[in-house]
Scaffold this active site. Structure first.
Site, PDB file in Angstrom:
ATOM      1  N   LEU A  23       1.208  -1.497  -0.350  1.00 11.37           N
ATOM      2  CA  LEU A  23       0.234  -0.255   0.026  1.00 11.37           C
ATOM      3  C   LEU A  23       1.131   0.983   0.284  1.00 11.37           C
ATOM      4  O   LEU A  23       1.927   1.474   0.556  1.00 11.37           O
ATOM      5  CB  LEU A  23      -0.729   0.338   1.643  1.00 11.37           C
ATOM      6  CG  LEU A  23      -1.830  -1.318   0.839  1.00 11.37           C
ATOM      7  CD1 LEU A  23      -2.418  -0.626   2.125  1.00 11.37           C
ATOM      8  CD2 LEU A  23      -3.572  -1.186   0.254  1.00 11.37           C
ATOM      9  N   GLU A  33      -8.809   1.157   8.601  1.00 10.09           N
ATOM     10  CA  GLU A  33      -9.512   1.823   7.300  1.00 10.09           C
ATOM     11  C   GLU A  33      -9.695  -0.159   7.270  1.00 10.09           C
ATOM     12  O   GLU A  33     -10.251  -0.295   6.674  1.00 10.09           O
ATOM     13  CB  GLU A  33      -8.435   2.041   6.683  1.00 10.09           C
ATOM     14  CG  GLU A  33      -9.368   3.150   5.736  1.00 10.09           C
ATOM     15  CD  GLU A  33      -9.034   1.660   4.033  1.00 10.09           C
ATOM     16  OE1 GLU A  33     -10.245   1.816   3.705  1.00 10.09           O
ATOM     17  OE2 GLU A  33      -8.492   0.588   4.102  1.00 10.09           O
TER      18      GLU A  33
HETATM   19  N1  LIG Z   1      -5.270   0.493  -2.037  1.00  3.57           N
HETATM   20  C1  LIG Z   1      -6.016  -0.092  -2.410  1.00  3.57           C
HETATM   21  O1  LIG Z   1      -7.178  -0.681  -2.193  1.00  3.57           O
HETATM   22  C2  LIG Z   1      -5.282  -0.949  -3.109  1.00  3.57           C
HETATM   23  C3  LIG Z   1      -5.960  -2.929  -3.121  1.00  3.57           C
HETATM   24  C4  LIG Z   1      -5.503  -4.115  -4.107  1.00  3.57           C
HETATM   25  C5  LIG Z   1      -4.473  -3.581  -3.936  1.00  3.57           C
HETATM   26  N2  LIG Z   1      -3.810  -3.082  -4.045  1.00  3.57           N
HETATM   27  C6  LIG Z   1      -2.045  -2.731  -4.261  1.00  3.57           C
HETATM   28  O2  LIG Z   1      -2.229  -2.384  -6.024  1.00  3.57           O
HETATM   29  C7  LIG Z   1      -0.500  -3.001  -6.217  1.00  3.57           C
HETATM   30  C8  LIG Z   1      -1.145  -4.824  -6.731  1.00  3.57           C
HETATM   31  O3  LIG Z   1      -2.000  -4.682  -7.960  1.00  3.57           O
HETATM   32  P1  LIG Z   1      -1.911  -5.030  -9.069  1.00  3.57           P
HETATM   33  O4  LIG Z   1      -2.831  -3.674  -9.888  1.00  3.57           O
HETATM   34  O5  LIG Z   1      -0.238  -4.500  -9.916  1.00  3.57           O
HETATM   35  O6  LIG Z   1      -1.838  -6.157  -9.761  1.00  3.57           O
HETATM   36  P2  LIG Z   1      -2.968  -7.569  -9.589  1.00  3.57           P
HETATM   37  O7  LIG Z   1      -4.268  -6.898 -10.343  1.00  3.57           O
HETATM   38  O8  LIG Z   1      -3.316  -7.664  -8.323  1.00  3.57           O
HETATM   39  O9  LIG Z   1      -2.370  -8.220 -10.211  1.00  3.57           O
HETATM   40  C9  LIG Z   1      -2.102  -8.509 -11.137  1.00  3.57           C
HETATM   41  C10 LIG Z   1      -1.859 -10.042 -11.986  1.00  3.57           C
HETATM   42  O10 LIG Z   1      -3.232 -10.483 -11.792  1.00  3.57           O
HETATM   43  C11 LIG Z   1      -3.391 -11.474 -12.820  1.00  3.57           C
HETATM   44  N3  LIG Z   1      -4.605 -11.017 -13.716  1.00  3.57           N
HETATM   45  C12 LIG Z   1      -4.591  -9.625 -13.700  1.00  3.57           C
HETATM   46  N4  LIG Z   1      -6.375  -9.416 -14.396  1.00  3.57           N
HETATM   47  C13 LIG Z   1      -6.688 -10.367 -15.169  1.00  3.57           C
HETATM   48  C14 LIG Z   1      -7.874 -11.372 -15.733  1.00  3.57           C
HETATM   49  N5  LIG Z   1      -8.584 -10.262 -16.376  1.00  3.57           N
HETATM   50  N6  LIG Z   1      -7.649 -12.139 -16.219  1.00  3.57           N
HETATM   51  C15 LIG Z   1      -6.431 -13.717 -15.220  1.00  3.57           C
HETATM   52  N7  LIG Z   1      -5.521 -12.472 -14.926  1.00  3.57           N
HETATM   53  C16 LIG Z   1      -4.989 -11.365 -14.031  1.00  3.57           C
HETATM   54  C17 LIG Z   1      -1.688 -11.119 -13.140  1.00  3.57           C
HETATM   55  O11 LIG Z   1      -1.213 -12.372 -13.167  1.00  3.57           O
HETATM   56  P3  LIG Z   1      -0.036 -13.276 -13.577  1.00  3.57           P
HETATM   57  O12 LIG Z   1       0.950 -12.308 -13.992  1.00  3.57           O
HETATM   58  O13 LIG Z   1       0.157 -14.183 -12.956  1.00  3.57           O
HETATM   59  O14 LIG Z   1      -1.609 -14.018 -14.980  1.00  3.57           O
HETATM   60  C18 LIG Z   1      -1.660 -10.306 -13.524  1.00  3.57           C
HETATM   61  O15 LIG Z   1      -0.512  -9.795 -13.593  1.00  3.57           O
HETATM   62  C19 LIG Z   1      -0.160  -3.523  -4.535  1.00  3.57           C
HETATM   63  O16 LIG Z   1       0.784  -3.482  -4.898  1.00  3.57           O
HETATM   64  C20 LIG Z   1      -0.950  -3.772  -3.896  1.00  3.57           C
HETATM   65  O17 LIG Z   1      -0.481  -3.160  -2.156  1.00  3.57           O
HETATM   66  C21 LIG Z   1      -4.108  -1.779  -2.998  1.00  3.57           C
END
Ligand SMILES: NC(=O)c1ccc[n+]([C@@H]2O[C@H](COP(=O)([O-])OP(=O)(O)OC[C@H]3O[C@@H](n4cnc5c(N)ncnc54)[C@H](OP(=O)(O)O)[C@@H]3O)[C@@H](O)[C@H]2O)c1
Length: 187
Positions: A23, A33
């Site tokens: 985060l 939160e």
């Molecule tokens: N502030 C908040 O409320 C909040 C909430 C959630 C996350 N976060 C933060 O966000 C970051 C992570 O999010 P991100 O956007 O980088 O990654 P993410 O969406 O969590 O993960 C991305 C991975 O998920 C898979 N993926 C995503 N969409 C897909 C789909 N439609 N079909 C199949 N696989 C799919 C793929 O995995 P593969 O590469 O294995 O194919 C892709 O590389 C972290 O820093 C976390 O702490 C914050």
């Protein structure tokens, strides 16, 4: 069966949601939160049913190992690369529509609410999918450096609800950080 799809996110003023797999405000912890996140996503309104959380692989691994899977919720992880659910996850799916099919067909009797909990592309798919969608947004009123972002919430597609049960309206303060809760609903 068309369920309401919910998304929940905490975001910075520039819509940033993450930094280096964590985060943006890490190592600060916003416990109240997080309690809001837990209450919203884990509370089922139907006895004997559980809510589902749908998340991307990186969001799954951003959850501390001791907290995985998120308890009292069915955890579905999205990945195109993984061949089996990451240890602790309940289900692995290869695309967003497979996650919804899993919920609506195989798990339909077990599931109450559906919650999309990130990251960026999964939120985008939620926001663009048909039917009623609600976005539970925590506006963090302080900017932190971010490398991952939430999609724009279009005022033509989403309206801010004036109030929502169980969601406080006043500004919250924790660890010197102000934030407020908002709920949007698709138009
Ligand atoms: N502030 C908040 O409320 C909040 C909430 C959630 C996350 N976060 C933060 O966000 C970051 C992570 O999010 P991100 O956007 O980088 O990654 P993410 O969406 O969590 O993960 C991305 C991975 O998920 C898979 N993926 C995503 N969409 C897909 C789909 N439609 N079909 C199949 N696989 C799919 C793929 O995995 P593969 O590469 O294995 O194919 C892709 O590389 C972290 O820093 C976390 O702490 C914050």
């Amino acid at each position: 069966m068309s369920r309401i799809l919910n998304g929940i996110v905490a975001l910075c003023p520039d819509l940033g949601i993450g930094k280096n797999g964590n985060l943006p405000w890490h190592p600060v912890r916003l416990n109240n939160e997080f309690a809001h996140f837990r209450k919203m996503t884990a509370t089922s309104s139907v006895k004997g049913k559980q809510n589902v959380v749908i998340m991307g692989r990186k969001t799954w691994f951003s959850i501390p190992e001791k907290n995985r899977p998120l308890n009292n919720r069915i955890n579905i992880v999205l990945s195109r690369k993984c061949k089996a659910p990451p240890p602790g996850a309940h289900y692995l799916v290869a695309d967003f529509s497979s996650a919804l099919r899993l919920v609506d067909i195989e798990l339909t009797e077990q599931v109450d609410q559906v919650w999309v909990i990130g990251g960026s592309s999964v939120y985008k798919e939620l926001m663009e999918s048909p039917g009623t969608r609600r976005l539970f947004v925590t506006r963090i009123l302080k900017q932190f450096e971010c490398d991952t972002f939430f999609p724009e919430i279009s005022p033509e597609k989403y309206r801010l609800l004036p109030e929502f049960p169980e969601v406080p309206r006043e500004v919250q303060v924790e660890s010197d950080i102000e934030y407020r809760f908002e709920v949007y609903e698709s138009i």
